[in-house]
Write a protein that holds these residues in place. Structure first.
Motif, mmCIF file in Angstrom:
data_model
loop_
_atom_site.group_PDB
_atom_site.id
_atom_site.type_symbol
_atom_site.label_atom_id
_atom_site.label_comp_id
_atom_site.label_asym_id
_atom_site.label_seq_id
_atom_site.Cartn_x
_atom_site.Cartn_y
_atom_site.Cartn_z
ATOM 1 N N GLY A 1 -1.097 34.898 -47.868
ATOM 2 C CA GLY A 1 -0.901 33.731 -47.024
ATOM 3 C C GLY A 1 -1.518 33.865 -45.632
ATOM 4 N N ASP A 2 -2.047 35.014 -45.304
ATOM 5 C CA ASP A 2 -2.573 35.239 -43.949
ATOM 6 C C ASP A 2 -3.773 36.184 -44.024
ATOM 7 O OD1 ASP A 2 -3.129 35.988 -41.368
ATOM 8 O OD2 ASP A 2 -1.056 36.416 -40.805
ATOM 9 N N PRO A 3 -4.987 35.629 -43.942
ATOM 10 C CA PRO A 3 -6.184 36.471 -44.127
ATOM 11 C C PRO A 3 -6.345 37.549 -43.052
ATOM 12 C CG PRO A 3 -6.785 34.244 -43.422
ATOM 13 C CD PRO A 3 -5.321 34.212 -43.745
ATOM 14 N N ASP A 4 -5.654 37.427 -41.919
ATOM 15 C CA ASP A 4 -5.800 38.440 -40.872
ATOM 16 C C ASP A 4 -4.622 39.418 -40.835
ATOM 17 O OD1 ASP A 4 -8.276 37.479 -39.953
ATOM 18 O OD2 ASP A 4 -7.251 35.850 -38.899
ATOM 19 N N ALA A 5 -3.739 39.332 -41.828
ATOM 20 C CA ALA A 5 -2.640 40.292 -41.919
ATOM 21 C C ALA A 5 -3.178 41.615 -42.451
ATOM 22 C CB ALA A 5 -1.548 39.764 -42.838
ATOM 23 N N VAL A 6 -2.582 42.712 -41.979
ATOM 24 C CA VAL A 6 -3.053 44.050 -42.339
ATOM 25 C C VAL A 6 -1.853 44.894 -42.761
ATOM 26 C CG1 VAL A 6 -4.042 46.182 -41.380
ATOM 27 C CG2 VAL A 6 -5.089 43.984 -40.843
ATOM 28 N N VAL A 7 -2.060 45.709 -43.784
ATOM 29 C CA VAL A 7 -1.001 46.616 -44.244
ATOM 30 C C VAL A 7 -0.856 47.776 -43.252
ATOM 31 C CG1 VAL A 7 -0.346 48.258 -46.048
ATOM 32 C CG2 VAL A 7 -1.332 46.044 -46.673
ATOM 33 N N LEU A 8 0.398 48.064 -42.885
ATOM 34 C CA LEU A 8 0.709 49.226 -42.057
ATOM 35 C C LEU A 8 1.445 50.242 -42.925
ATOM 36 C CD1 LEU A 8 1.110 50.692 -39.273
ATOM 37 C CD2 LEU A 8 3.238 49.387 -39.050
ATOM 38 N N ALA A 9 0.862 51.441 -43.060
ATOM 39 C CA ALA A 9 1.548 52.505 -43.811
ATOM 40 C C ALA A 9 2.000 53.546 -42.799
ATOM 41 C CB ALA A 9 0.624 53.079 -44.879
ATOM 42 N N GLY A 10 1.231 54.627 -42.612
ATOM 43 C CA GLY A 10 1.600 55.633 -41.615
ATOM 44 C C GLY A 10 1.145 55.266 -40.216
ATOM 45 N N GLY A 11 0.091 54.477 -40.127
ATOM 46 C CA GLY A 11 -0.370 53.979 -38.828
ATOM 47 C C GLY A 11 -1.165 54.972 -37.989
ATOM 48 N N GLN A 12 -1.543 56.116 -38.561
ATOM 49 C CA GLN A 12 -2.176 57.148 -37.721
ATOM 50 C C GLN A 12 -3.654 56.855 -37.418
ATOM 51 O OE1 GLN A 12 0.079 59.835 -36.417
ATOM 52 N NE2 GLN A 12 1.021 57.897 -36.993
ATOM 53 N N THR A 13 -4.225 55.893 -38.131
ATOM 54 C CA THR A 13 -5.555 55.387 -37.785
ATOM 55 C C THR A 13 -5.455 53.975 -37.233
ATOM 56 O OG1 THR A 13 -6.494 56.691 -39.575
ATOM 57 C CG2 THR A 13 -7.882 54.966 -38.647
ATOM 58 N N LEU A 14 -4.605 53.162 -37.864
ATOM 59 C CA LEU A 14 -4.498 51.759 -37.453
ATOM 60 C C LEU A 14 -3.941 51.617 -36.037
ATOM 61 C CD1 LEU A 14 -4.717 48.766 -38.095
ATOM 62 C CD2 LEU A 14 -2.495 48.890 -39.245
ATOM 63 N N LEU A 15 -2.914 52.396 -35.698
ATOM 64 C CA LEU A 15 -2.310 52.201 -34.370
ATOM 65 C C LEU A 15 -3.232 52.646 -33.233
ATOM 66 C CD1 LEU A 15 1.490 52.749 -34.981
ATOM 67 C CD2 LEU A 15 0.324 50.669 -34.306
ATOM 68 N N PRO A 16 -3.950 53.779 -33.346
ATOM 69 C CA PRO A 16 -4.942 54.047 -32.296
ATOM 70 C C PRO A 16 -5.970 52.923 -32.178
ATOM 71 C CG PRO A 16 -4.776 55.935 -33.792
ATOM 72 C CD PRO A 16 -3.835 54.889 -34.291
ATOM 73 N N ALA A 17 -6.425 52.403 -33.320
ATOM 74 C CA ALA A 17 -7.410 51.310 -33.282
ATOM 75 C C ALA A 17 -6.815 50.083 -32.595
ATOM 76 C CB ALA A 17 -7.866 50.970 -34.699
ATOM 77 N N MET A 18 -5.512 49.847 -32.813
ATOM 78 C CA MET A 18 -4.860 48.708 -32.157
ATOM 79 C C MET A 18 -4.628 48.985 -30.674
ATOM 80 S SD MET A 18 -2.212 47.588 -35.170
ATOM 81 C CE MET A 18 -1.371 46.367 -34.152
ATOM 82 N N ASN A 19 -4.283 50.254 -30.349
ATOM 83 C CA ASN A 19 -4.106 50.603 -28.934
ATOM 84 C C ASN A 19 -5.415 50.420 -28.160
ATOM 85 O OD1 ASN A 19 -1.442 51.236 -29.372
ATOM 86 N ND2 ASN A 19 -1.659 53.443 -29.134
ATOM 87 N N PHE A 20 -6.543 50.713 -28.820
ATOM 88 C CA PHE A 20 -7.872 50.498 -28.226
ATOM 89 C C PHE A 20 -8.296 49.035 -28.290
ATOM 90 C CE2 PHE A 20 -9.000 55.102 -29.005
ATOM 91 C CZ PHE A 20 -9.360 55.387 -27.701
ATOM 92 N N ARG A 21 -7.516 48.243 -29.018
ATOM 93 C CA ARG A 21 -7.828 46.839 -29.308
ATOM 94 C C ARG A 21 -9.133 46.705 -30.093
ATOM 95 N NH1 ARG A 21 -4.624 42.987 -25.191
ATOM 96 N NH2 ARG A 21 -2.886 44.409 -24.940
ATOM 97 N N ALA A 22 -9.450 47.742 -30.858
ATOM 98 C CA ALA A 22 -10.564 47.645 -31.796
ATOM 99 C C ALA A 22 -10.097 46.916 -33.051
ATOM 100 C CB ALA A 22 -11.078 49.038 -32.157
ATOM 101 N N ALA A 23 -8.796 46.945 -33.303
ATOM 102 C CA ALA A 23 -8.218 46.197 -34.416
ATOM 103 C C ALA A 23 -7.196 45.215 -33.846
ATOM 104 C CB ALA A 23 -7.542 47.143 -35.404
ATOM 105 N N ASN A 24 -7.267 43.964 -34.285
ATOM 106 C CA ASN A 24 -6.353 42.921 -33.795
ATOM 107 C C ASN A 24 -5.758 42.129 -34.954
ATOM 108 O OD1 ASN A 24 -6.743 43.066 -30.761
ATOM 109 N ND2 ASN A 24 -8.853 42.834 -31.468
ATOM 110 N N PRO A 25 -4.934 42.773 -35.771
ATOM 111 C CA PRO A 25 -4.363 42.037 -36.897
ATOM 112 C C PRO A 25 -3.410 40.941 -36.410
ATOM 113 C CG PRO A 25 -3.360 44.211 -36.697
ATOM 114 C CD PRO A 25 -4.466 44.157 -35.684
#
Lengths: 175, 292
Positions: free
Chosen positions: B23-47
């Protein structure tokens, strides 16, 4: 006359809030926080536990290491909401209530394992977590360096920290 | 260094998680977050929304079968590393895991999350490609199995569709008597590999290689199975001239262009050195397994 209408100031933030509950240093805490609040900021700003330090905020420096359900982890790479229901331990829980240092802290003191102290809470939490695991500790230089490899220190040159890990093993009867 | 605004969902079933993604093409799965959260902290990822799958009970655990180790989506690196059954049927796993970041990162990061991130320098994608494993993708229209070589398509790009969850990865066990080895060249311990090489091989009664599996990370936009080098080595006694031929046969696999700190030539030389060492180590272990 303005050509466009100014957007109305919203009456509340678009930042969604969520209820989180966890146990921190043995005490149950509940707060309503932004979903994007990092666990490190939750500990420092919501609970006032400023012993957990924040260095790089992308998982490299290790300053923010806390114990999540008994295992060392980066509080800057964990959202507060992810820690919902967890048991969290921070550096504030390590020394006894009367101020008696934990053997790992005592060893850092004896071996001059710190200078400015910024990295020390993360170092101590990481080492405490390893010492609480069952099984034999690898106290070779290589084994201790591997243990410390996820924690950066810009003062000591690490040698005194390596000595402190060995001293802590002695104090804890694990040498 | 704080993430930008996003929504948060914590589903408790796979179907619920998939319907949020659908239902949301920009939603992203969060598992452990050890790559996704740094990318989000850098704002390289904006789910738009994080779909936190840690509360989905069906996505936890490791199942060791006769031929394959099933690693569910929420299994942390450290669980895979320390599992005694996994170590018994595939000792390569623990050897590779020593090179994945640091213990506090491995305590939180997940194996499947690393596969889905698909960094071509990372160890877990290499391991899946080396062993000829696969992943199970589940979406609104059901499940499909994707072989490792089809899953990794390009830099940080996999065959997973946006509304699919990789529910598990399937790592084959080592065949009886097989030798194994993995090592990598990095600037600092725990970094992503400049070049990493893994090898699994079996020897026949005459000491000739009856089966050779070789793969490398860090040399192209995906982890690479070194088929030419495998073919060159199969049937040989893995002597110095055989290794020379295998190294020569794998030179063309290095396509990563020159970068500030690492030239393509350096990567090619590191690849050659690691192939020699890993094949030799794997052969020694295969011999030890036979005599044990």
């Amino acid at each position: 006359m303005a050509r466009t209408m100014k957007a109305a100031i919203p009456d509340r933030s678009a930042d969604a809030e969520v209820d989180v509950s966890m146990t921190v240093n043995g005490e149950a805490v509940s707060r309503s926080v932004s979903v994007r609040m990092l666990l490190s900021d939750f500990l420092r700003h919501e609970l006032g536990l400023t012993g957990t330090h924040v260095g790089c905020e992308h998982g490299v420096c290790g300053c923010c290491t806390v114990l999540l359900n008994g295992r060392a982890g980066r509080s800057c790479l964990t959202l507060a909401v992810q820690a919902n229901g967890y048991d969290i331990r921070t550096i504030e829980s390590v020394a006894a209530a009367d101020g008696t240092l934990h053997p790992v802290q005592q060893a850092f003191k004896e071996c001059h394992g710190l200078q400015c102290g910024y990295c020390t809470p993360g170092m101590v939490m990481n080492i405490v977590a390893r010492f609480e695991e069952p099984g034999k500790l690898d106290l070779s230089d290589e084994g201790i360096r591997d243990l410390l490899s996820g924690n950066l220190c810009r003062c000591t040159g690490y040698l005194n920290i390596i000595a402190a890990v060995r001293r802590a093993a002695e104090l804890l009867g694990r040498a | 260094m704080k993430p930008s605004i996003f929504g948060y969902q914590a589903p408790t079933s796979i179907d619920e998680a998939i319907s949020i993604l659908a239902g949301d093409p920009d939603a992203v799965v969060l598992a452990g977050g050890q790559t996704l959260l740094p990318a989000m902290n850098f704002r390289a990822a904006n789910p738009s929304t994080l779909v936190d799958i840690q509360h989905v009970a069906d996505l936890r655990g490791i199942e060791v079968g006769a031929d394959v180790i099933v690693v569910k989506a929420m299994t942390r690196h450290r669980e895979f590393e320390l599992d005694a059954e996994v170590a018994r049927v595939n000792p390569l796993v623990a050897e590779v895991m020593q090179h994945v970041a640091h213990v506090p990162i491995r305590n939180r990061g997940t194996v499947v999350g690393s596969l889905c991130h698909a960094d071509p320098s990372a160890e877990m994608p290499l391991l899946l490609v080396l062993l000829g494993g696969s992943v199970i993708a589940q979406g609104p229209s059901g499940q499909r199995e994707i072989a490792a070589e089809d899953f990794f398509q390009s830099f940080l790009t996999t065959a997973r569709e946006r509304d699919e969850i990789i529910t598990e990865a399937r790592f084959p066990v080592l065949s009886k008597g097989a030798g194994w080895a993995f090592d990598e060249v990095t600037r600092r311990h725990g970094d992503y590999a400049i070049v990493g090489v893994g090898c699994v091989l079996s020897l026949d009664d005459g000491g000739r290689a009856s089966r050779v599996q070789l793969a490398a990370c860090g040399i192209a936009d995906t982890p690479v199975r070194l088929n030419e080098a495998e073919n060159t080595l199969t049937g040989t006694v893995l002597g110095a001239s055989d290794l020379d031929a295998a190294v020569a046969a794998s030179a063309a696999a290095v396509t990563q262009p020159d970068e500030t700190h690492v030239s393509q030539t350096y990567r090619r030389r590191a690849l050659g050195t690691l192939i020699r060492r890993m094949v030799t180590t794997a052969a020694q272990r295969a011999t030890q397994m036979e005599t044990a």
